[in-house]
Design a protein around this motif. Structure first.
Motif, PDB file in Angstrom:
ATOM      1  N   GLY A 129     -25.807 -17.126 -43.727  1.00 17.22           N
ATOM      2  CA  GLY A 129     -25.505 -17.530 -44.911  1.00 17.22           C
ATOM      3  C   GLY A 129     -25.329 -16.723 -46.164  1.00 17.22           C
ATOM      4  N   ASP A 130     -25.717 -15.153 -46.015  1.00 19.36           N
ATOM      5  CA  ASP A 130     -25.245 -14.269 -47.126  1.00 19.36           C
ATOM      6  C   ASP A 130     -23.802 -13.924 -47.006  1.00 19.36           C
ATOM      7  OD1 ASP A 130     -27.930 -13.415 -47.460  1.00 19.36           O
ATOM      8  OD2 ASP A 130     -27.875 -11.597 -46.699  1.00 19.36           O
ATOM      9  N   SER A 131     -23.531 -13.592 -48.132  1.00 22.25           N
ATOM     10  CA  SER A 131     -22.097 -13.341 -48.502  1.00 22.25           C
ATOM     11  C   SER A 131     -21.668 -12.454 -49.480  1.00 22.25           C
ATOM     12  CB  SER A 131     -21.522 -14.908 -48.838  1.00 22.25           C
ATOM     13  OG  SER A 131     -22.176 -15.173 -50.397  1.00 22.25           O
ATOM     14  N   LEU A 132     -20.614 -12.217 -49.700  1.00 24.20           N
ATOM     15  CA  LEU A 132     -20.036 -11.254 -50.648  1.00 24.20           C
ATOM     16  C   LEU A 132     -20.040 -11.832 -51.883  1.00 24.20           C
ATOM     17  CD1 LEU A 132     -17.495  -9.077 -48.548  1.00 24.20           C
ATOM     18  CD2 LEU A 132     -19.933  -8.584 -49.016  1.00 24.20           C
TER      19      LEU A 132
ATOM     20  N   VAL B 217     -12.590   6.472 -41.154  1.00 24.54           N
ATOM     21  CA  VAL B 217     -12.999   5.211 -40.859  1.00 24.54           C
ATOM     22  C   VAL B 217     -11.968   4.154 -41.464  1.00 24.54           C
ATOM     23  CG1 VAL B 217     -14.761   3.562 -41.425  1.00 24.54           C
ATOM     24  CG2 VAL B 217     -15.364   5.740 -41.012  1.00 24.54           C
ATOM     25  N   CYS B 218     -11.507   3.372 -40.880  1.00 23.93           N
ATOM     26  CA  CYS B 218     -10.386   2.230 -41.526  1.00 23.93           C
ATOM     27  C   CYS B 218     -11.036   0.917 -41.954  1.00 23.93           C
ATOM     28  CB  CYS B 218      -9.328   2.103 -40.434  1.00 23.93           C
ATOM     29  SG  CYS B 218      -8.590   3.675 -40.021  1.00 23.93           S
ATOM     30  N   GLY B 219     -12.171   0.642 -41.254  1.00 17.13           N
ATOM     31  CA  GLY B 219     -12.590  -0.662 -41.399  1.00 17.13           C
ATOM     32  C   GLY B 219     -14.018  -1.034 -41.175  1.00 17.13           C
ATOM     33  N   ILE B 220     -14.622  -1.945 -41.560  1.00 11.31           N
ATOM     34  CA  ILE B 220     -15.983  -2.297 -41.100  1.00 11.31           C
ATOM     35  C   ILE B 220     -16.067  -3.832 -40.938  1.00 11.31           C
ATOM     36  CG2 ILE B 220     -18.635  -2.346 -41.614  1.00 11.31           C
ATOM     37  CD1 ILE B 220     -18.011   0.169 -43.347  1.00 11.31           C
ATOM     38  N   GLY B 221     -16.578  -4.341 -39.942  1.00  9.71           N
ATOM     39  CA  GLY B 221     -16.303  -5.840 -39.762  1.00  9.71           C
ATOM     40  C   GLY B 221     -17.879  -6.196 -39.083  1.00  9.71           C
ATOM     41  N   VAL B 222     -18.503  -7.404 -39.499  1.00  4.22           N
ATOM     42  CA  VAL B 222     -19.563  -7.897 -38.911  1.00  4.22           C
ATOM     43  C   VAL B 222     -18.843  -9.365 -37.956  1.00  4.22           C
ATOM     44  CG1 VAL B 222     -21.945  -9.120 -39.271  1.00  4.22           C
ATOM     45  CG2 VAL B 222     -20.958  -7.215 -40.588  1.00  4.22           C
TER      46      VAL B 222
ATOM     47  N   ARG C 230     -11.523 -14.707 -38.842  1.00  2.92           N
ATOM     48  CA  ARG C 230     -12.417 -15.238 -39.869  1.00  2.92           C
ATOM     49  C   ARG C 230     -12.224 -16.673 -39.878  1.00  2.92           C
ATOM     50  NH1 ARG C 230      -9.779 -13.780 -44.549  1.00  2.92           N
ATOM     51  NH2 ARG C 230     -11.429 -14.652 -45.813  1.00  2.92           N
ATOM     52  N   ALA C 231     -10.971 -17.563 -39.690  1.00  6.32           N
ATOM     53  CA  ALA C 231     -11.129 -18.846 -39.693  1.00  6.32           C
ATOM     54  C   ALA C 231     -11.856 -19.434 -38.733  1.00  6.32           C
ATOM     55  CB  ALA C 231      -9.422 -19.203 -39.754  1.00  6.32           C
ATOM     56  N   GLU C 232     -11.826 -18.823 -37.605  1.00 10.01           N
ATOM     57  CA  GLU C 232     -12.701 -19.214 -36.508  1.00 10.01           C
ATOM     58  C   GLU C 232     -14.158 -19.054 -36.598  1.00 10.01           C
ATOM     59  OE1 GLU C 232     -10.993 -17.225 -33.162  1.00 10.01           O
ATOM     60  OE2 GLU C 232      -9.012 -18.262 -33.474  1.00 10.01           O
ATOM     61  N   GLY C 233     -14.491 -18.228 -37.713  1.00  5.02           N
ATOM     62  CA  GLY C 233     -16.084 -18.247 -37.903  1.00  5.02           C
ATOM     63  C   GLY C 233     -16.512 -17.051 -37.222  1.00  5.02           C
ATOM     64  N   VAL C 234     -15.613 -16.121 -36.179  1.00  3.30           N
ATOM     65  CA  VAL C 234     -16.290 -15.122 -35.505  1.00  3.30           C
ATOM     66  C   VAL C 234     -16.301 -13.868 -36.265  1.00  3.30           C
ATOM     67  CG1 VAL C 234     -15.548 -13.792 -33.474  1.00  3.30           C
ATOM     68  CG2 VAL C 234     -15.003 -16.205 -33.528  1.00  3.30           C
ATOM     69  N   LEU C 235     -15.424 -13.650 -37.208  1.00  3.36           N
ATOM     70  CA  LEU C 235     -15.457 -12.310 -38.079  1.00  3.36           C
ATOM     71  C   LEU C 235     -15.899 -12.730 -39.427  1.00  3.36           C
ATOM     72  CD1 LEU C 235     -14.895  -9.460 -38.410  1.00  3.36           C
ATOM     73  CD2 LEU C 235     -12.644  -9.968 -38.701  1.00  3.36           C
ATOM     74  N   ASN C 236     -17.450 -12.701 -39.748  1.00  2.00           N
ATOM     75  CA  ASN C 236     -17.834 -13.097 -40.893  1.00  2.00           C
ATOM     76  C   ASN C 236     -17.691 -12.236 -42.042  1.00  2.00           C
ATOM     77  OD1 ASN C 236     -19.005 -15.260 -39.566  1.00  2.00           O
ATOM     78  ND2 ASN C 236     -21.099 -14.350 -39.364  1.00  2.00           N
TER      79      ASN C 236
END
Length: 112
Positions: free
Chosen positions: A108-111, A68-73, A51-57
């Motif tokens: 640029g979308d966000s939670l 299912v344990c998790g979802i990532g983008v 996340r800090a590296e901007g890879v896992l948004n």
């Protein structure tokens, strides 16, 4: 009530999308092993770094009783994402399995 969106609004918005990779993380064969907890902690630490590296948004642990344990983008192409997730300590330990899927979204979308 929802905001009205015209066809022109739709076309303009769709033109701004970008390719990403979605990851679906599932429980693996060692998910319930006694050794899992510290490995899952390191999996989380790695997610923080990505996340800090901007890879896992987007990272969403799934908190129901399904496999299912998790979802990532990830902001990465399919093969790069497959390599990144394949190096995850939880995946390497058989605690998690995963699938990757090409997706498109709006930069640029966000939670909220």
């Amino acid at each position: 009530m929802t905001t009205p969106i015209s066809d022109d609004d739709m076309r303009a918005g769709m033109a701004t999308t970008k390719a990403y990779t979605a990851v679906i993380l599932k429980a693996g064969p060692n998910f319930h092993s006694p050794e899992a907890a510290p490995v899952v902690w390191e999996h989380g630490r790695r997610n923080f770094a990505l996340r800090a590296e901007g890879v896992l948004n987007i990272v969403c642990p799934v908190v129901d009783d399904t496999e299912v344990c998790g979802i990532g983008v990830l902001d990465a192409d399919l093969e790069t994402a497959r390599t990144i997730i394949g190096e995850d300590p939880g995946v390497r330990a058989g605690i998690f399995t995963f699938t990757v899927h090409p997706v498109r979204s709006f930069p640029g979308d966000s939670l909220r």
